[in-house]
Design a protein around this motif. Structure first.
Motif, PDB file in Angstrom:
ATOM      1  N   PRO A  23      -4.872  -9.183  -3.555  1.00 48.28           N
ATOM      2  CA  PRO A  23      -3.775  -9.924  -2.318  1.00 48.28           C
ATOM      3  C   PRO A  23      -2.717 -10.385  -2.829  1.00 48.28           C
ATOM      4  N   GLY A  24      -1.619  -9.945  -2.039  1.00 48.87           N
ATOM      5  CA  GLY A  24      -0.231 -10.517  -2.399  1.00 48.87           C
ATOM      6  C   GLY A  24       0.455  -9.761  -3.377  1.00 48.87           C
ATOM      7  N   ARG A  25       0.031  -8.827  -3.700  1.00 47.55           N
ATOM      8  CA  ARG A  25       0.904  -8.140  -4.846  1.00 47.55           C
ATOM      9  C   ARG A  25       1.277  -6.673  -4.442  1.00 47.55           C
ATOM     10  N   GLY A  26       1.119  -6.152  -3.069  1.00 50.27           N
ATOM     11  CA  GLY A  26       1.110  -5.004  -2.942  1.00 50.27           C
ATOM     12  C   GLY A  26       2.545  -4.661  -2.432  1.00 50.27           C
ATOM     13  N   ALA A  27       3.206  -3.459  -2.342  1.00 50.63           N
ATOM     14  CA  ALA A  27       4.100  -3.121  -1.650  1.00 50.63           C
ATOM     15  C   ALA A  27       4.197  -3.070  -0.118  1.00 50.63           C
ATOM     16  N   ALA A  81      -0.531   4.743  -0.233  1.00 49.42           N
ATOM     17  CA  ALA A  81       0.776   5.099  -0.134  1.00 49.42           C
ATOM     18  C   ALA A  81       1.213   5.651  -1.505  1.00 49.42           C
ATOM     19  N   GLY A  82       0.433   5.263  -2.698  1.00 50.94           N
ATOM     20  CA  GLY A  82       0.447   5.678  -3.954  1.00 50.94           C
ATOM     21  C   GLY A  82       1.672   5.000  -4.874  1.00 50.94           C
ATOM     22  N   GLN A  83       2.227   3.769  -4.155  1.00 54.80           N
ATOM     23  CA  GLN A  83       3.357   2.816  -4.146  1.00 54.80           C
ATOM     24  C   GLN A  83       3.138   2.047  -5.619  1.00 54.80           C
ATOM     25  N   CYS A  84       1.939   1.306  -5.584  1.00 65.09           N
ATOM     26  CA  CYS A  84       1.807   0.238  -6.276  1.00 65.09           C
ATOM     27  C   CYS A  84       0.588   0.199  -7.054  1.00 65.09           C
TER      28      CYS A  84
END
Length: 405
Positions: free
Chosen positions: A355-359, A316-319
């Motif tokens: 893992p665990g850091r995405g939007a 999605a290009g967000q994070c």
């Protein structure tokens, strides 16, 4: 039963429920009622009790208990019931086939629940053109006394996530926003919303008619009923199969004419299984209901690398974890396939960082898929790092958009 695409077959192990009456193709309103009978008019308490009695879980990737989702809604002020038909996992076909062939079963579940909850809107998000046409035609065949709207959504992987669907329904981009509010609290237009995937509503329609005793006549004691599974890959008879819950994986593979070898369970956010004996298909382990047989003729690491490229393209290009993390993993696997030991070491390091850091859940699911591949295909990794490779070509057994389906 076979659809227009000769590869997409509908088959049943045991008693058909969701697929009942579809042997001649799409069920219009008249044939739907002949097959299933009239939809009972139930209140909210009855739906909650039914879902709790049979342990009904949502039939998307999260497999969240339906009774708990209903309990989390406020007593009043529910804005909408949302049917998530944006089946953007590239392998899955079960939801779009229900919308295409059994649209009235889906509408029965959605409109019946909307009336019970006092929700004035039923919103249906669909990315498949044939499915959208079928559900719109079905709406014209009935009079539910509700505002029912169908919205076309893009087919990108992240567009099927619940928050991305809500954004699209509100006229925004079909990407998950950074906030992680539950739809039951802040859903459509930030108001309480019941949202689930297509099969969940079809299951609710069947459950309302059969009651807990009839519904529980097949499947597991802990979670009875049937389930839809999409089977593909190295199989002679790919397609959608309705089975009792808890059916042995090996039985489904034999039924579909699958080649021996590793199996991917749950799609491209799922996990690899080196062996299938003793594995029983139930939620949440089966996730989105996808079974991919790899066989033994193709290069496993090459197949995984192809899928990793597609997963990275769906960001999605967000994070950072999604944009940079997945791109780095594509490069890592490319070097690993070519025999570079640094590719393996870098993949291990990056898989620990993503893992665990995405939007949204896309980085986590992609990392799970890739980490599972490194674990299950350890011998192939060794062969590639020794410089000779595994000796097998990359046949494209794992479907990606633009492939076999």
């Amino acid at each position: 039963m076979i659809l227009q695409d000769a590869r997409v077959q509908l088959r049943v192990i045991g008693e058909p429920r969701l697929l009942a009456g579809l042997d001649q193709g799409r069920a219009d309103r008249q044939r739907h009622l002949f097959t299933h009978g009239a939809q009972p008019d139930l209140n909210r308490e009855a739906y909650t009790q039914l879902a709790e009695a049979v342990g009904l879980r949502g039939r998307g990737g999260a497999a969240f208990p339906v009774a708990l989702k209903l309990a989390d809604l406020p007593a009043k002020g529910i804005e909408a019931v949302v049917v998530n038909g944006s089946e953007s996992e590239p392998v899955s076909r079960k939801d779009r086939l229900l919308l295409t062939l059994a649209p009235h079963l889906v509408l029965d579940g959605a409109t019946g629940l909307a009336r019970a909850l006092g929700a004035p809107h039923v919103l249906i998000a669909v990315h498949d053109a044939a499915a959208a046409t079928s559900i719109r035609e079905a709406i014209m065949e009935r009079d539910d006394g509700l505002a029912i709207e169908v919205t076309d959504t893009p087919g990108r992987f992240v567009a099927g996530e619940a928050r991305a669907v809500l954004s699209a329904l509100e006229g925004g981009k079909a990407v998950p926003p950074g906030r992680r509010a539950l739809p039951t609290r802040k859903g459509y237009h930030r108001r309480p919303t019941f949202l689930s995937n297509v099969e969940t509503f079809a299951q609710l329609a069947v459950l309302a008619r059969l009651g807990p005793k009839g519904y529980s006549s097949t499947g597991l004691i802990s979670e009875p009923g049937t389930q839809l599974l999409t089977v593909d890959g190295a199989v002679e008879r790919p397609g959608v199969v309705e089975t009792p819950t808890g059916v042995p994986l090996e039985a489904v593979l034999q039924f579909s004419g699958a080649a021996r070898g590793p199996v991917l369970l749950g799609g491209y956010h799922g996990k690899w299984l080196p062996e299938t004996d003793g594995v029983y298909l139930q939620r949440p382990e089966v996730s989105a209901g996808i079974i991919l047989a790899l066989g033994t003729e193709t290069c496993p690491l090459g197949e995984v690398h192809r899928v990793s490229q597609w997963l990275a393209s769906q960001s999605a290009g967000q994070c950072g974890p999604c944009v940079f993390g997945l791109a780095s993993l594509v490069d890592d696997f490319d070097r690993l396939v070519k025999g570079d030991p640094a590719g393996w070491h870098d993949a291990q390091r990056h898989l620990g960082l993503v893992p665990g850091r995405g939007a949204c859940a896309h980085p986590d699911g992609s990392a799970r898929f890739l980490a599972s591949a490194l674990e299950v295909f350890g011998e192939d990794v060794r062969l590639h790092l020794d410089g000779g490779g595994c000796g097998r070509p990359v046949l494209g057994v794992l479907p990606v958009p633009g492939g076999s389906w």
